[in-house]
Design a protein around this motif. Structure first.
Motif, short mmCIF file in Angstrom:
data_model
loop_
_atom_site.label_atom_id
_atom_site.label_comp_id
_atom_site.label_asym_id
_atom_site.label_seq_id
_atom_site.Cartn_x
_atom_site.Cartn_y
_atom_site.Cartn_z
N PRO A 106 0.75 -1.39 -0.13
CA PRO A 106 0.00 -0.05 -0.01
C PRO A 106 0.77 1.23 0.06
O PRO A 106 1.99 1.16 0.32
N SER A 107 0.36 2.39 -0.50
CA SER A 107 1.00 3.73 -0.39
C SER A 107 1.31 4.12 1.07
O SER A 107 0.73 3.76 1.95
N TYR A 108 2.70 4.60 1.22
CA TYR A 108 3.26 5.05 2.46
C TYR A 108 2.30 6.30 2.99
O TYR A 108 2.61 6.71 4.20
N LEU A 109 1.80 6.97 1.95
CA LEU A 109 1.10 8.16 2.36
C LEU A 109 -0.18 8.00 2.97
O LEU A 109 -0.96 8.97 3.53
N SER A 110 -0.82 6.64 3.12
CA SER A 110 -1.90 6.47 3.73
C SER A 110 -1.72 5.17 4.84
O SER A 110 -2.23 4.05 4.59
N PRO A 111 -1.03 5.44 5.93
CA PRO A 111 -0.77 4.44 6.80
C PRO A 111 -2.00 4.03 7.67
O PRO A 111 -2.93 4.95 7.81
N THR A 112 -2.38 2.87 8.13
CA THR A 112 -3.31 2.51 8.96
C THR A 112 -2.95 2.95 10.36
O THR A 112 -1.80 3.40 10.57
N GLY A 113 -3.98 2.69 11.16
CA GLY A 113 -3.71 2.87 12.54
C GLY A 113 -2.82 1.99 13.20
O GLY A 113 -1.87 2.61 14.12
N GLN A 114 -2.67 1.00 12.88
CA GLN A 114 -1.72 -0.20 13.55
C GLN A 114 -0.21 0.34 13.31
O GLN A 114 0.56 0.44 13.72
N GLU A 115 -0.02 0.77 11.76
CA GLU A 115 1.24 1.31 11.37
C GLU A 115 1.79 2.53 12.15
O GLU A 115 2.82 2.64 12.50
N ILE A 116 0.76 3.36 12.25
CA ILE A 116 1.21 4.65 13.17
C ILE A 116 1.42 4.50 14.42
O ILE A 116 2.24 4.87 15.05
N VAL A 117 0.87 3.39 15.29
CA VAL A 117 1.12 3.22 16.64
C VAL A 117 2.52 2.50 16.74
O VAL A 117 3.25 2.81 17.56
N PHE A 118 2.67 1.58 15.66
CA PHE A 118 3.98 0.80 15.62
C PHE A 118 5.07 1.85 15.48
O PHE A 118 6.03 1.68 16.04
N LEU A 119 5.00 3.07 14.39
CA LEU A 119 5.99 3.82 14.34
C LEU A 119 5.99 4.79 15.68
O LEU A 119 7.36 5.04 15.94
N LEU A 120 5.21 5.17 16.35
CA LEU A 120 5.15 5.79 17.56
C LEU A 120 5.91 4.94 18.68
O LEU A 120 6.78 5.53 19.51
N LEU A 121 5.46 3.66 18.58
CA LEU A 121 6.25 2.81 19.68
C LEU A 121 7.89 2.88 19.16
O LEU A 121 8.69 2.78 20.09
N GLY A 122 8.14 2.65 18.09
CA GLY A 122 9.33 2.58 17.73
C GLY A 122 10.45 3.73 18.09
O GLY A 122 11.56 3.78 18.33
N ALA A 123 9.65 4.74 17.66
CA ALA A 123 10.41 6.23 18.23
C ALA A 123 10.76 6.31 19.68
O ALA A 123 11.64 6.56 20.18
N VAL A 124 9.64 5.80 20.38
CA VAL A 124 9.83 5.71 21.80
C VAL A 124 10.86 4.90 22.31
O VAL A 124 11.72 5.19 23.01
N ALA A 125 10.90 3.47 21.85
CA ALA A 125 12.05 2.78 21.86
C ALA A 125 13.40 3.14 21.46
O ALA A 125 14.45 3.07 22.54
N ILE A 126 13.57 3.73 20.56
CA ILE A 126 14.80 4.47 19.80
C ILE A 126 15.17 5.53 20.95
O ILE A 126 16.44 5.68 21.45
N GLY A 127 14.30 6.47 21.19
CA GLY A 127 14.63 7.74 22.04
C GLY A 127 15.08 7.18 23.40
O GLY A 127 16.09 7.66 24.07
N SER A 128 14.21 6.10 24.11
CA SER A 128 14.50 5.90 25.41
C SER A 128 15.92 5.14 25.44
O SER A 128 16.94 5.18 26.47
N ALA A 129 16.29 4.29 24.40
CA ALA A 129 17.59 3.49 24.25
C ALA A 129 18.78 4.42 23.96
O ALA A 129 19.73 4.25 24.73
N LEU A 130 18.59 5.77 23.50
CA LEU A 130 19.61 6.70 23.56
C LEU A 130 19.91 7.26 25.03
O LEU A 130 21.04 7.52 25.34
N LEU A 131 18.75 7.36 25.52
CA LEU A 131 18.72 7.85 26.64
C LEU A 131 19.43 6.95 27.83
O LEU A 131 20.13 7.52 28.70
N VAL A 132 19.40 5.67 27.43
CA VAL A 132 20.03 4.63 28.30
C VAL A 132 21.41 4.73 28.34
O VAL A 132 22.21 4.85 29.26
#
Length: 205
Positions: free
Chosen positions: A6-32
């Protein structure tokens, strides 16, 4: 079963939540790895593991998510905090936590991340699978672990057992040849004949 990407310009709700959780994981790992407070590093590690567990839930791997929470958040991080308390490690800002190799570590991290992202994108460029509940349940994972991956599973069990035995040995204080409790407390020291001499009462004269 794969379908058209599918087009990356129309992500689903699951994909948006997954990207947000990935950003949180990367940010907290950098803070560790960048904080200079040991307790804060352990707490940010809890946030990182929690974000990973949330990613597993989004991918319909409920069993893996709960194992992530129970084992890593509930056991490993708690063990680290108990180790900090029992060893009386400094909980404030400590310059010893900075090895001075931040530039080299950042370069290695960026190169490794670039290689991994390139491999994943190249391998799954045209593959798209719909998420179907049930594939992350205990039945499917248990059948896979104890049938296909039973040898690595047993090897990992032996490795963890060896680490547990080593931790018990290192934590013992009654190892032969070590200092006695009186010596550690500054009590009377034994002389060459094996008889403990009283402390000096002459004031050093």
């Amino acid at each position: 079963m794969t379908e058209a990407v599918p087009s990356y310009l129309s992500p689903t709700g699951q994909e948006i939540v997954f990207l947000l959780l990935g950003a949180v994981a990367i940010g907290s790992a950098l803070l560790v790895v960048t904080t200079r407070q040991l307790v804060h590093a352990a707490l940010w590690l809890v946030v990182c593991f929690g974000a990973l567990a949330g990613g597993y839930l989004v991918l319909t791997a409920e069993f893996v998510a709960w194992v992530q929470v129970l084992i890593y958040v509930g056991a490993v991080v708690v063990l680290m905090l108990f180790g900090i308390m029992l060893t009386r490690a400094p909980i404030g800002r400590s310059a010893d936590l900075d090895s001075g190799n931040r530039l080299v570590a950042a370069l290695v991290a960026v190169v490794t991340a670039a290689i991994l992202v390139t491999v994943v994108i190249d391998g799954f460029r045209t593959a798209y699978t719909l998420l179907q509940p049930g594939h992350g349940a205990a039945k499917e994972l248990g059948a896979s672990v104890f049938a296909t991956w039973v040898l690595p599973f047993e090897a990992l069990s032996v490795l963890l057992l060896a680490a547990l035995i080593g931790a018990i040995v290192l934590s013992r204080t009654d190892i032969p040849g070590g200092p006695s409790p009186d010596q550690r407390a500054g009590g009377p020291q034994p002389n060459q004949s094996g008889v403990s001499s009283p402390p000096d009462q002459t004031g050093g004269r």
